[in-house]
Design a protein around this motif. Structure first.
Motif, PDB file in Angstrom:
ATOM      1  N   ASN A  31       0.645  -1.232   0.049  1.00 55.34           N
ATOM      2  CA  ASN A  31      -0.068   0.046   0.102  1.00 55.34           C
ATOM      3  C   ASN A  31       0.948   1.108   0.082  1.00 55.34           C
ATOM      4  O   ASN A  31       0.564   2.272  -0.472  1.00 55.34           O
ATOM      5  CB  ASN A  31      -1.000  -0.121   1.344  1.00 55.34           C
ATOM      6  N   LEU A  32       1.933   0.992   0.749  1.00 63.12           N
ATOM      7  CA  LEU A  32       2.957   2.150   0.773  1.00 63.12           C
ATOM      8  C   LEU A  32       3.587   2.746  -0.540  1.00 63.12           C
ATOM      9  O   LEU A  32       3.934   3.724  -1.111  1.00 63.12           O
ATOM     10  CB  LEU A  32       4.125   2.196   1.671  1.00 63.12           C
ATOM     11  N   ASN A  34       2.637   1.493  -3.832  1.00 64.74           N
ATOM     12  CA  ASN A  34       1.698   1.603  -5.007  1.00 64.74           C
ATOM     13  C   ASN A  34       1.728   2.856  -5.626  1.00 64.74           C
ATOM     14  O   ASN A  34       1.726   3.710  -4.894  1.00 64.74           O
ATOM     15  CB  ASN A  34       0.755   0.691  -4.889  1.00 64.74           C
ATOM     16  N   PRO A  35       1.583   2.977  -6.949  1.00 65.42           N
ATOM     17  CA  PRO A  35       1.462   4.380  -7.530  1.00 65.42           C
ATOM     18  C   PRO A  35      -0.091   4.841  -7.196  1.00 65.42           C
ATOM     19  O   PRO A  35      -1.086   4.166  -6.862  1.00 65.42           O
ATOM     20  CB  PRO A  35       1.550   4.023  -9.069  1.00 65.42           C
ATOM     21  N   THR A  36      -0.280   6.243  -7.000  1.00 69.09           N
ATOM     22  CA  THR A  36      -1.401   6.700  -6.604  1.00 69.09           C
ATOM     23  C   THR A  36      -2.357   7.108  -7.812  1.00 69.09           C
ATOM     24  O   THR A  36      -3.512   7.153  -7.644  1.00 69.09           O
ATOM     25  CB  THR A  36      -1.417   7.822  -5.725  1.00 69.09           C
ATOM     26  N   SER A  37      -1.888   7.209  -9.013  1.00 69.61           N
ATOM     27  CA  SER A  37      -2.572   7.691 -10.262  1.00 69.61           C
ATOM     28  C   SER A  37      -2.814   6.258 -10.923  1.00 69.61           C
ATOM     29  O   SER A  37      -1.950   5.308 -11.195  1.00 69.61           O
ATOM     30  CB  SER A  37      -1.913   8.684 -11.021  1.00 69.61           C
TER      31      SER A  37
END
Length: 130
Positions: A31-32, A34-37
């Motif tokens: 979760n930390l 991984n890409p946010t877009s």
């Protein structure tokens, strides 16, 4: 409470905390990092580098494909069960071990014999499309 019993409870507690950390840790790390877009191509399935065309619902497979897959899985499980039997065979004495091995192999081979008797291995004829 005796000190040895308290020590046993501490071991259980630390193993429990360690197990939870090992189970939850990869989820937190993923979760930390991984890409946010999310791009449009991120949501597309990977098709060997080719652009996607058509719809997956356009293709219909005959039930024989699934039956062959299930029989393959059954046969693969049979083979996987034979490895522990082969490694422990030397622990059993003579004729008794041989008889038990043949019964075991016979029961496992029923998963292939039964579909064969039912006619699953007969491939359906294709209809000619003109």
């Amino acid at each position: 409470m005796p000190e040895s019993q308290l020590l046993d409870y501490m071991y259980v507690f630390f193993f429990l905390v360690g197990g939870i950390c090992i189970a939850v840790g990869p989820l937190v790390v993923a979760n930390l990092v991984n890409p946010t877009s999310i791009l449009k191509t991120t949501l597309d399935p990977y098709e060997c580098g080719m652009d996607i065309f058509g719809d997956a619902q356009d293709i219909r497979f005959h039930v024989s494909y699934y039956l062959y897959a299930l029989i393959f899985v059954a046969f693969a499980v049979d083979i996987l069960f034979l490895f522990p039997v082969a490694t422990a065979y030397h622990l059993v004495s003579g004729a008794h071990g041989l008889i038990v091995l043949f019964i075991f192999v016979f029961v496992l081979s029923l998963t292939v014999i039964y579909p064969w008797v039912k006619g699953v291995f007969t491939w359906p004829k294709r209809r000619k499309t003109s």
